[in-house]
Design an enzyme around this catalytic site. Structure first.
Site, PDB file in Angstrom:
ATOM      1  N   ASP A   1       0.850  -1.190   0.000  1.00 31.77           N
ATOM      2  CA  ASP A   1       0.000   0.000   0.000  1.00 31.77           C
ATOM      3  C   ASP A   1       0.891   1.247   0.000  1.00 31.77           C
ATOM      4  O   ASP A   1       1.761   1.395   0.849  1.00 31.77           O
ATOM      5  CB  ASP A   1      -0.924  -0.008   1.223  1.00 31.77           C
ATOM      6  CG  ASP A   1      -2.118   0.914   1.046  1.00 31.77           C
ATOM      7  OD1 ASP A   1      -1.927   2.092   0.683  1.00 31.77           O
ATOM      8  OD2 ASP A   1      -3.253   0.454   1.257  1.00 31.77           O
TER       9      ASP A   1
ATOM     10  N   SER B   1      -7.336   3.962  -1.332  1.00 28.55           N
ATOM     11  CA  SER B   1      -7.140   2.509  -1.333  1.00 28.55           C
ATOM     12  C   SER B   1      -8.433   1.736  -1.605  1.00 28.55           C
ATOM     13  O   SER B   1      -8.387   0.607  -2.079  1.00 28.55           O
ATOM     14  CB  SER B   1      -6.546   2.044  -0.005  1.00 28.55           C
ATOM     15  OG  SER B   1      -5.246   2.558   0.141  1.00 28.55           O
TER      16      SER B   1
ATOM     17  N   THR C   1      -8.000  -2.054   1.678  1.00 28.47           N
ATOM     18  CA  THR C   1      -7.421  -2.984   0.695  1.00 28.47           C
ATOM     19  C   THR C   1      -7.904  -4.429   0.893  1.00 28.47           C
ATOM     20  O   THR C   1      -8.471  -5.009  -0.033  1.00 28.47           O
ATOM     21  CB  THR C   1      -5.880  -2.893   0.681  1.00 28.47           C
ATOM     22  OG1 THR C   1      -5.508  -1.534   0.501  1.00 28.47           O
ATOM     23  CG2 THR C   1      -5.282  -3.751  -0.415  1.00 28.47           C
TER      24      THR C   1
ATOM     25  N   HIS D   1       2.123   8.772   4.657  1.00 27.64           N
ATOM     26  CA  HIS D   1       1.228   9.803   5.209  1.00 27.64           C
ATOM     27  C   HIS D   1       1.922  10.577   6.320  1.00 27.64           C
ATOM     28  O   HIS D   1       1.709  11.772   6.478  1.00 27.64           O
ATOM     29  CB  HIS D   1      -0.048   9.164   5.766  1.00 27.64           C
ATOM     30  CG  HIS D   1      -1.029   8.754   4.708  1.00 27.64           C
ATOM     31  ND1 HIS D   1      -1.649   9.663   3.882  1.00 27.64           N
ATOM     32  CD2 HIS D   1      -1.500   7.532   4.338  1.00 27.64           C
ATOM     33  CE1 HIS D   1      -2.463   9.009   3.060  1.00 27.64           C
ATOM     34  NE2 HIS D   1      -2.387   7.716   3.310  1.00 27.64           N
TER      35      HIS D   1
ATOM     36  N   ASP E   1      -1.268  -0.079  -4.720  1.00 28.77           N
ATOM     37  CA  ASP E   1      -2.565   0.505  -5.081  1.00 28.77           C
ATOM     38  C   ASP E   1      -2.407   1.962  -5.540  1.00 28.77           C
ATOM     39  O   ASP E   1      -3.212   2.483  -6.292  1.00 28.77           O
ATOM     40  CB  ASP E   1      -3.567   0.388  -3.927  1.00 28.77           C
ATOM     41  CG  ASP E   1      -3.007   0.856  -2.591  1.00 28.77           C
ATOM     42  OD1 ASP E   1      -1.817   1.231  -2.520  1.00 28.77           O
ATOM     43  OD2 ASP E   1      -3.778   0.847  -1.616  1.00 28.77           O
ATOM     44  N   HIS E   2      -1.334   2.608  -5.064  1.00 26.68           N
ATOM     45  CA  HIS E   2      -1.016   4.000  -5.414  1.00 26.68           C
ATOM     46  C   HIS E   2       0.280   4.342  -4.708  1.00 26.68           C
ATOM     47  O   HIS E   2       0.757   3.566  -3.878  1.00 26.68           O
ATOM     48  CB  HIS E   2      -2.123   4.958  -4.950  1.00 26.68           C
ATOM     49  CG  HIS E   2      -2.465   4.780  -3.499  1.00 26.68           C
ATOM     50  ND1 HIS E   2      -1.629   5.194  -2.481  1.00 26.68           N
ATOM     51  CD2 HIS E   2      -3.512   4.169  -2.897  1.00 26.68           C
ATOM     52  CE1 HIS E   2      -2.158   4.866  -1.324  1.00 26.68           C
ATOM     53  NE2 HIS E   2      -3.302   4.228  -1.532  1.00 26.68           N
TER      54      HIS E   2
END
Ligand SMILES: [Zn+2]
Length: 350
Positions: free
Chosen positions: A33, A74, A127, A249, A287-288
């Site tokens: 993730d 996500s 997820t 983050h 996912d990104h």
């Protein structure tokens, strides 16, 4: 004429028998993730210029945008990979026409597969939830937990127990999940002979790996693979390194690196474990990207990296897809994240 038919049936019969015996490929989908190319690069250099990803044979790039946003979350990207549809940020397992969509985990179960989910977040987080839940908001944790309790997931390891046994509807899903053996440790997970086994690693969200209290992802992966291997059926397993994203983050390089390392160890374990399971497709992707990480400087002497983050959110940059095993080659190229589902479906339908 009769003789021709007889001859044909003699030749076709053993072939069809053989076709039934041939096992469909196992699929292990590993999602880091928030793991963009910079996170991989930083993790590789700081690990002495090595990563398990160097063993993969084919590499592609995935476009991660969601239906309504260039920058995905996500939930939307999980749904894209799990079910092949672009949906709104925050939505899990439901398309933009408000229809529930089946996930590759659910479809593979219908095709005779065994299934597993492992995450270093709670098991109801966006997820992993994308593989079994259908909710309009990823924050509906209690609803997601209820859907998990009724899911076709055979083995799971992750946090978030409170969403099952400390609920506003006063239900105790752990007691209702009679088909599961809910165990309290990895050794009990290993010893269990139940058809469905679950392990909660935390009441809430699991700690970061650097705290030293979390089960290393590689150990969880070994335990689930051992159970799946004993079942003698093809299997679909999703493994998420959930907290690479949380490090991004937090704009904390050491957090990103330790979580990447935990995930990288799990990838190596999968590669080693499947050496004698050649009929296994391994896919590693993200996912990104999270944090807009770049590496403007560092030291060549000991491969020390110094990262700079450009946001506390996600970014729209494409993410790599690494594959190895049967049909690995169909994952090379540039495509939408929804194609990851379509390509896995092709493999399951073989
Ligand atoms: Zn995130």
């Amino acid at each position: 004429m009769k003789r021709t038919i007889l001859l044909i049936s003699i030749f076709i019969f053993p072939i069809s028998l053989f076709a039934q015996e041939k096992k469909q490929p196992n699929i292990i989908l590993m999602i880091g993730d928030g793991m963009g190319l910079s996170q991989i690069t930083a993790g590789m250099y700081s690990n002495g210029n090595k990563t398990a990803l160097e063993e993969f044979t084919f590499i592609g790039l995935s476009k991660t945008h969601s239906h309504n946003s260039l920058v995905t979350d996500s939930a939307a990207s999980g749904t894209a990979m799990a079910s092949g549809v672009k949906t709104l940020n925050g939505v899990i397992g439901i398309n933009i026409k408000n229809q529930k969509v089946k996930s590759i985990l659910e479809i593979s179960k219908e095709r005779g597969y065994q299934t597993g989910l492992i995450a270093t977040s709670s098991i109801v987080h966006a997820t992993p939830a994308s593989f079994y839940a259908k909710v309009l908001s990823r924050k509906e944790y209690q609803k997601i937990a209820l859907q998990m309790s009724e899911s076709v997931v055979d083995y799971f390891i992750g946090g978030g127990q409170k969403h099952f046994n400390n609920r506003s509807d006063n239900r105790n899903l752990l007691k209702e999940m009679k088909d599961y053996d809910i165990v309290s440790s990895l050794s009990r997970f290993d010893k269990s002979e139940a058809a469905k086994i679950g392990l909660f690693t935390n009441r809430d969200e699991p700690n970061r790996i650097s705290d030293g209290t979390r089960i290393p992802l590689k150990d969880a992966v070994s335990s689930v693979l051992n159970q799946l291997d004993q079942d003698k059926k093809p299997f679909f397993l999703m493994v998420e390194g959930s907290q690479i994203d949380w490090g991004g983050h937090a704009n904390e390089m050491s957090y990103v690196l330790s979580e990447y390392n935990d995930f990288n160890d799990a990838i190596q374990t999968v590669l080693d474990y499947t050496k004698n399971m050649p009929n296994t497709l391994i896919i590693v992707t993200a996912d990104h990207e999270t944090g807009g990480l770049s590496i403007p400087k560092g030291k060549i002497k000991n491969f020390r990296v110094e990262g700079t983050f450009s946001t506390i959110g996600h970014t729209a940059t494409m993410v790599p897809v690494f594959t190895k095993g049967p049909s690995a080659e169909i994952f090379s190229g540039i495509y939408d994240n929804t194609s990851i589902f379509k390509k896995m479906l092709k493999v399951v339908n073989e």
